[in-house]
Design a protein around this motif. Structure first.
Motif, PDB file in Angstrom:
ATOM      1  N   ASP A  13      -5.664  -8.653  -5.753  1.00 38.03           N
ATOM      2  CA  ASP A  13      -4.988  -7.801  -4.767  1.00 38.03           C
ATOM      3  C   ASP A  13      -5.945  -6.662  -4.391  1.00 38.03           C
ATOM      4  OD1 ASP A  13      -3.240  -6.367  -3.206  1.00 38.03           O
ATOM      5  OD2 ASP A  13      -1.549  -6.674  -4.573  1.00 38.03           O
ATOM      6  N   MET A  14      -6.359  -6.611  -3.129  1.00 34.62           N
ATOM      7  CA  MET A  14      -7.286  -5.541  -2.708  1.00 34.62           C
ATOM      8  C   MET A  14      -6.637  -4.167  -2.761  1.00 34.62           C
ATOM      9  SD  MET A  14      -9.596  -6.764   0.427  1.00 34.62           S
ATOM     10  CE  MET A  14     -10.357  -8.361   0.547  1.00 34.62           C
ATOM     11  N   VAL A  15      -5.304  -4.121  -2.743  1.00 35.13           N
ATOM     12  CA  VAL A  15      -4.610  -2.836  -2.895  1.00 35.13           C
ATOM     13  C   VAL A  15      -4.907  -2.310  -4.296  1.00 35.13           C
ATOM     14  CG1 VAL A  15      -2.328  -1.741  -2.999  1.00 35.13           C
ATOM     15  CG2 VAL A  15      -2.814  -3.453  -1.230  1.00 35.13           C
ATOM     16  N   TYR A  16      -5.148  -0.978  -4.412  1.00 36.40           N
ATOM     17  CA  TYR A  16      -5.487  -0.437  -5.736  1.00 36.40           C
ATOM     18  C   TYR A  16      -4.536   0.643  -6.207  1.00 36.40           C
ATOM     19  CZ  TYR A  16      -8.227   2.254  -2.358  1.00 36.40           C
ATOM     20  OH  TYR A  16      -8.639   2.940  -1.256  1.00 36.40           O
ATOM     21  N   LYS A  17      -3.514   0.898  -5.439  1.00 33.78           N
ATOM     22  CA  LYS A  17      -2.454   1.798  -5.897  1.00 33.78           C
ATOM     23  C   LYS A  17      -1.137   1.253  -5.385  1.00 33.78           C
ATOM     24  CE  LYS A  17      -0.053   5.327  -7.247  1.00 33.78           C
ATOM     25  NZ  LYS A  17       1.213   4.907  -6.750  1.00 33.78           N
ATOM     26  N   PRO A  18      -0.206   0.964  -6.251  1.00 36.20           N
ATOM     27  CA  PRO A  18      -0.233   1.201  -7.691  1.00 36.20           C
ATOM     28  C   PRO A  18      -1.223   0.285  -8.402  1.00 36.20           C
ATOM     29  CG  PRO A  18       1.675  -0.112  -7.122  1.00 36.20           C
ATOM     30  CD  PRO A  18       1.032   0.278  -5.817  1.00 36.20           C
ATOM     31  N   ALA A  19      -1.601   0.675  -9.615  1.00 36.60           N
ATOM     32  CA  ALA A  19      -2.591  -0.114 -10.364  1.00 36.60           C
ATOM     33  C   ALA A  19      -2.093  -1.541 -10.582  1.00 36.60           C
ATOM     34  CB  ALA A  19      -2.883   0.568 -11.701  1.00 36.60           C
ATOM     35  N   GLU A  42      -8.189   9.459 -11.101  1.00 37.13           N
ATOM     36  CA  GLU A  42      -7.345   9.391  -9.909  1.00 37.13           C
ATOM     37  C   GLU A  42      -6.437   8.176  -9.965  1.00 37.13           C
ATOM     38  OE1 GLU A  42      -7.014  11.089  -6.853  1.00 37.13           O
ATOM     39  OE2 GLU A  42      -7.805  12.690  -8.094  1.00 37.13           O
ATOM     40  N   ALA A  43      -7.044   7.030 -10.334  1.00 38.03           N
ATOM     41  CA  ALA A  43      -6.278   5.789 -10.335  1.00 38.03           C
ATOM     42  C   ALA A  43      -5.109   5.899 -11.304  1.00 38.03           C
ATOM     43  CB  ALA A  43      -7.180   4.623 -10.704  1.00 38.03           C
ATOM     44  N   GLY A  44      -5.365   6.541 -12.448  1.00 32.27           N
ATOM     45  CA  GLY A  44      -4.319   6.659 -13.444  1.00 32.27           C
ATOM     46  C   GLY A  44      -3.281   7.705 -13.093  1.00 32.27           C
ATOM     47  N   SER A  45      -3.643   8.641 -12.204  1.00 29.12           N
ATOM     48  CA  SER A  45      -2.735   9.753 -11.930  1.00 29.12           C
ATOM     49  C   SER A  45      -1.665   9.412 -10.920  1.00 29.12           C
ATOM     50  CB  SER A  45      -3.530  10.933 -11.377  1.00 29.12           C
ATOM     51  OG  SER A  45      -3.918  10.671 -10.055  1.00 29.12           O
ATOM     52  N   LEU A  74       0.822  -1.207   0.000  1.00 30.70           N
ATOM     53  CA  LEU A  74       0.000   0.000   0.000  1.00 30.70           C
ATOM     54  C   LEU A  74       0.859   1.261   0.000  1.00 30.70           C
ATOM     55  CD1 LEU A  74      -2.864   1.212   0.210  1.00 30.70           C
ATOM     56  CD2 LEU A  74      -2.648   1.036   2.689  1.00 30.70           C
ATOM     57  N   ASN A  75       1.859   1.288   0.855  1.00 31.03           N
ATOM     58  CA  ASN A  75       2.697   2.484   0.913  1.00 31.03           C
ATOM     59  C   ASN A  75       4.064   2.281   0.273  1.00 31.03           C
ATOM     60  OD1 ASN A  75       0.806   4.147   2.245  1.00 31.03           O
ATOM     61  ND2 ASN A  75       1.205   2.998   4.128  1.00 31.03           N
ATOM     62  N   ASP A  76       4.336   1.059  -0.142  1.00 34.19           N
ATOM     63  CA  ASP A  76       5.606   0.759  -0.792  1.00 34.19           C
ATOM     64  C   ASP A  76       5.317  -0.206  -1.944  1.00 34.19           C
ATOM     65  OD1 ASP A  76       7.996  -0.190  -1.656  1.00 34.19           O
ATOM     66  OD2 ASP A  76       8.736  -0.833   0.303  1.00 34.19           O
ATOM     67  N   PRO A  77       5.320   0.301  -3.177  1.00 32.64           N
ATOM     68  CA  PRO A  77       4.924  -0.513  -4.321  1.00 32.64           C
ATOM     69  C   PRO A  77       5.754  -1.781  -4.493  1.00 32.64           C
ATOM     70  CG  PRO A  77       5.539   1.723  -5.008  1.00 32.64           C
ATOM     71  CD  PRO A  77       5.683   1.671  -3.528  1.00 32.64           C
ATOM     72  N   GLU A  78       6.970  -1.798  -3.958  1.00 32.33           N
ATOM     73  CA  GLU A  78       7.820  -2.980  -4.138  1.00 32.33           C
ATOM     74  C   GLU A  78       7.650  -4.002  -3.019  1.00 32.33           C
ATOM     75  OE1 GLU A  78       9.525  -4.038  -6.855  1.00 32.33           O
ATOM     76  OE2 GLU A  78       8.352  -2.375  -7.637  1.00 32.33           O
ATOM     77  N   GLN A  79       6.779  -3.662  -2.049  1.00 34.89           N
ATOM     78  CA  GLN A  79       6.566  -4.587  -0.933  1.00 34.89           C
ATOM     79  C   GLN A  79       5.526  -5.639  -1.337  1.00 34.89           C
ATOM     80  OE1 GLN A  79       4.495  -2.993   2.579  1.00 34.89           O
ATOM     81  NE2 GLN A  79       6.399  -3.395   3.674  1.00 34.89           N
TER      82      GLN A  79
END
Ligand SMILES: NC(=O)c1ccc[n+]([C@@H]2O[C@H](COP(=O)([O-])OP(=O)(O)OC[C@H]3O[C@@H](n4cnc5c(N)ncnc54)[C@H](OP(=O)(O)O)[C@@H]3O)[C@@H](O)[C@H]2O)c1
Length: 293
Positions: free
Chosen positions: A226-232, A282-285, A202-207
């Protein structure tokens, strides 16, 4: 029960802490516009100590209800007059519906997840087939409900803190076959669905929630949701796709839970595409990270 007077402006809220960067006003604003209704949706930061008075305020005329997000989904339960079966079984409420001064608690995260899994091409599961849930927090509770009550699957809960997985499994045992497990004890080769309900990434895309080696053991056609939605595309999704597996992010669940809440408040059936389109920009930004639903 009186139907709300939708000809006059009706109000809905999000109570969360933090709430400032919530995506829900965007989704529900688009839904009110699409339905041609003069409603408003406002995200309010409600600290824990202010929850009871905020919820009491929902009994006022002209209020449709509210969404609850972290940290209020469980704490709101004793403040309500009634609960749906799903809310009671999940042990959490993300949607409060107001009618005639009465407050009813609903959980739209669980059916929202199920709808998103279907959109993502959920394979047909036979009863007792394994579904692996990564995580043991609030989102994992909704996933366990879906796996046990909707899919009649056998749920394997894998969590960084194994004791929390054990506690969750014990609580959900009345609903079906469920057990906590260390990654090495999961029957990965027979598992058609893995749901990441942990906040890893969630706060670290590589995690990633756990070492990716389990992905290579999944059968062809398995879905990694994956319930996380950022990064896409999270690291987990990227690694799954690299192996030819099906992988999706949590935007679909976010949109479906909002759609179900909107219908519960207004009776209007707004297509999920309206909610997804509201998220799209938003998701794309790249600015969705760490946001409250
Ligand atoms: N798409 C949607 O609509 C939607 C809806 C709800 C939630 N979510 C997402 O679901 C995730 C979980 O939310 P929640 O409410 O369940 O949070 P939560 O109650 O705080 O639970 C977090 C879970 O993640 C685990 N975890 C945290 N960091 C980890 C890491 N680095 N490695 C492995 N496990 C880790 C925790 O393990 P420990 O027990 O060891 O601490 C715990 O099981 C969040 O990313 C949230 O945004 C999405």
């Amino acid at each position: 029960m009186t139907v709300p007077d939708l000809a006059t402006t009706q109000r809905a809220f999000l109570f969360a802490d933090p709430a400032a960067h919530s995506l829900s006003p965007r989704m529900h604003g688009a839904a009110f516009t699409h339905a041609g209704l003069p409603g408003t949706y406002e995200a309010r930061r409600v600290p824990t100590g202010a929850l009871a008075s905020a919820v009491a305020g929902l009994r006022a005329p002209g209020v449709l209800g509210a969404n609850l997000s972290l940290p209020h989904k469980e704490a709101v339960v004793p403040l309500l007059d009634s609960l749906s079966d799903a809310a009671r079984a999940v042990g959490a409420v993300n949607t409060v519906i107001h009618r005639d001064g009465q407050l009813h608690g609903e959980n739209t995260d669980a059916p929202g997840l199920l709808a998103a899994l279907r959109d993502a091409g959920l394979p047909d599961l036979g009863p007792g087939e394994p579904v692996v849930i990564l995580g043991a927090g609030g989102a994992a509770r909704a996933a366990a409900f879906v796996a046990l009550r909707d899919m009649r699957a056998r749920a394997w809960i894998v969590n960084r803190t194994l004791d929390r997985a054990r506690a969750l499994a014990a609580e959900f045992r009345p609903h079906g076959e469920v057990q906590a497990a260390a990654p090495d004890d999961v029957p990965w080769a027979d598992t058609p669905l893995v749901i990441n309900a942990s906040s890893a990434g969630l706060n670290d895309p590589e995690q990633a929630p756990l070492d990716a080696s389990f992905l290579a053991r999944l059968p062809a056609g398995a879905l990694v949701y994956d319930m996380v939605y950022k990064p896409a595309e999270t690291r987990l999704m990227r690694e799954a796709r690299a192996l030819g597996l099906n992988a999706e992010n949590g935007l679909g669940m976010l949109a479906h839970q909002a759609r179900l809440a909107f219908t519960a408040w207004t009776g209007a059936d707004v297509p999920v595409r309206v909610f997804l389109d509201a998220l799209g920009e938003e998701a794309g930004s790249g600015s969705v990270a760490g946001r409250t639903p």
